[in-house]
Write a protein that holds these residues in place. Structure first.
Motif, PDB file in Angstrom:
ATOM      1  N   GLU A 272      22.869 124.177-132.441  1.00  0.00           N
ATOM      2  CA  GLU A 272      24.280 124.987-132.341  1.00  0.00           C
ATOM      3  C   GLU A 272      25.032 124.845-132.115  1.00  0.00           C
ATOM      4  O   GLU A 272      25.802 125.397-132.857  1.00  0.00           O
ATOM      5  N   TYR A 273      25.556 123.769-132.170  1.00  0.00           N
ATOM      6  CA  TYR A 273      26.898 122.920-133.004  1.00  0.00           C
ATOM      7  C   TYR A 273      27.224 123.080-134.049  1.00  0.00           C
ATOM      8  O   TYR A 273      28.143 122.965-134.922  1.00  0.00           O
ATOM      9  N   ARG A 290      25.068 133.158-133.253  1.00  0.00           N
ATOM     10  CA  ARG A 290      24.246 133.800-133.243  1.00  0.00           C
ATOM     11  C   ARG A 290      23.049 133.033-133.148  1.00  0.00           C
ATOM     12  O   ARG A 290      22.264 132.797-134.234  1.00  0.00           O
ATOM     13  N   THR A 291      22.537 132.539-132.034  1.00  0.00           N
ATOM     14  CA  THR A 291      21.360 131.941-132.187  1.00  0.00           C
ATOM     15  C   THR A 291      20.405 131.524-131.036  1.00  0.00           C
ATOM     16  O   THR A 291      20.655 132.912-130.056  1.00  0.00           O
ATOM     17  N   LEU A 292      19.003 131.623-131.173  1.00  0.00           N
ATOM     18  CA  LEU A 292      18.004 132.571-130.797  1.00  0.00           C
ATOM     19  C   LEU A 292      18.034 130.259-129.547  1.00  0.00           C
ATOM     20  O   LEU A 292      16.974 130.902-128.091  1.00  0.00           O
ATOM     21  N   GLY A 293      18.782 129.393-129.238  1.00  0.00           N
ATOM     22  CA  GLY A 293      18.806 128.620-128.931  1.00  0.00           C
ATOM     23  C   GLY A 293      19.767 128.359-127.605  1.00  0.00           C
ATOM     24  O   GLY A 293      20.082 129.758-127.534  1.00  0.00           O
ATOM     25  N   LYS A 295      23.410 129.196-125.836  1.00  0.00           N
ATOM     26  CA  LYS A 295      24.390 130.123-125.672  1.00  0.00           C
ATOM     27  C   LYS A 295      25.675 128.889-125.370  1.00  0.00           C
ATOM     28  O   LYS A 295      25.301 127.675-123.995  1.00  0.00           O
ATOM     29  N   LEU A 296      26.456 128.548-126.060  1.00  0.00           N
ATOM     30  CA  LEU A 296      27.637 127.481-126.282  1.00  0.00           C
ATOM     31  C   LEU A 296      28.874 128.010-125.156  1.00  0.00           C
ATOM     32  O   LEU A 296      29.545 128.994-125.196  1.00  0.00           O
ATOM     33  N   THR A 297      29.501 127.164-124.848  1.00  0.00           N
ATOM     34  CA  THR A 297      30.208 126.890-123.945  1.00  0.00           C
ATOM     35  C   THR A 297      32.148 127.336-123.709  1.00  0.00           C
ATOM     36  O   THR A 297      31.612 126.335-125.664  1.00  0.00           O
TER      37      THR A 297
END
Length: 322
Positions: A272-273, A290-293, A295-297
């Motif tokens: 994600e990073y 946009r990721t299936l992993g 969600k970033l804060t």
């Protein structure tokens, strides 16, 4: 003991991101065209000495592998195989299973869609297998690879939760299998690489963590698989060129310049990073989110952005921010 490994061109290989887009229903789906384009752009970049990336890694940790269905994974790899063939580099992807029989099937499936080398993870079992059981697991994957006309790369990732560590003695034994072309060692403890090289200086070992590229090279690694190199490919390839030539001070300058972002490659949310940083680099921050992993804060997003900008600023001073 002679090694049966190739030299992997003594360079790094990018573990490319799987680019996603929104379907008409609003669900995320793989954008094959964008993924191919970004992969090709990375393989096209040259280091200061004129070398390029020596392979292409698809559907790995940074490729959202654990979130994809089998059908999605095979479709993605088939499309990346076209890119790998265009640039005349091997396509590499990972495989893991609970049983050796299941693993053998996966190896053959990957071979059918154009994968040249399969990074074989330890078995996904709760109980740690014995070295004999682990060897049998890899030996059957090697037999499957031979039958399918591909090779394998045992993947030791002792720092990651959920992966059984491979002992040094087992790694040495696995390296003797004819189908094994290299060992991938993903750990910040580069003494593991040094220990392996002391046992057999002909081994081909690839480092799997960006923070230790220079240190791994000093310990004897012939190259590495990189995530940060997808964002700053010229810097990554040039750093490996310096490592290959024993120009440690020059290599270390680049490592230090990338330190703020390389740090992310050793974190649990590395996918994600780094994917977000990649999006920022290409003026597509939204796409990077946009990721299936996970969600970033907002706090994480701003931290990654700051780390990216710091690395870019430092690399610009070295002429390596492309």
């Amino acid at each position: 003991m002679e090694s049966n490994s190739t030299d992997w061109r003594y360079t790094v290989m990018p573990a490319v991101f799987t680019w996603l887009k929104e379907s008409e229903s609003g669900a995320l789906e793989i954008d094959l065209a964008a993924t191919q384009k970004y992969a090709a752009d990375i393989l096209r970049v040259e280091g200061k000495a004129g070398t390029k990336m020596g392979g292409l890694v698809g559907s790995g940790t940074l490729g959202e592998n654990s979130y994809l269905t089998n059908e999605q994974r095979l479709s993605l790899l088939a499309s990346l195989s076209e890119v790998a063939k265009e640039f005349n580099v091997p396509l590499i992807s990972g495989a893991a299973a609970e049983t050796k029989e299941e693993l053998a099937v996966i190896v053959k499936e990957l071979a059918k869609v154009g994968v040249d080398t399969v990074m074989v993870m330890p078995p996904k079992t709760e109980v740690t297998p014995s070295d004999d059981e682990m060897y049998d697991y890899y030996a059957l994957s090697a037999s499957a690879a031979k039958e399918a006309g591909v090779t394998i790369m045992p993947y030791n990732n002792p720092d990651a939760a959920g992966y059984h560590a491979l002992s040094t003695s087992l790694l040495m034994k696995l390296a003797e299998l004819p189908e094994v072309t290299a060992l991938k060692i993903s750990t910040t403890d580069v003494s593991v690489i040094e220990t392996l090289m002391l046992e057999n200086k002909e081994l081909k070992v690839l480092a799997g963590v960006d923070t230790v590229t220079v240190h791994a090279g000093l310990a004897g690694a012939c190259g590495g698989i990189t995530g940060v190199g997808c964002i700053f490919p010229k810097a990554s390839v040039t750093m490996q060129e310096y490592v290959n030539n024993g120009q440690w001070a020059e290599a270390n300058k680049i490592s230090q310049a990338m330190n703020s972002i390389s740090y992310l490659d050793a974190q649990p949310l590395l996918l994600e990073y780094l994917k977000f940083a990649f999006g920022v680099h290409h003026n597509d921050a939204e796409g990077g989110l946009r990721t299936l992993g996970k969600k970033l804060t907002r706090e994480q997003i701003e931290d990654v952005r700051a780390r990216y900008l710091l690395a870019k600023e430092r690399l610009q001073l070295l002429g390596l921010a492309e």
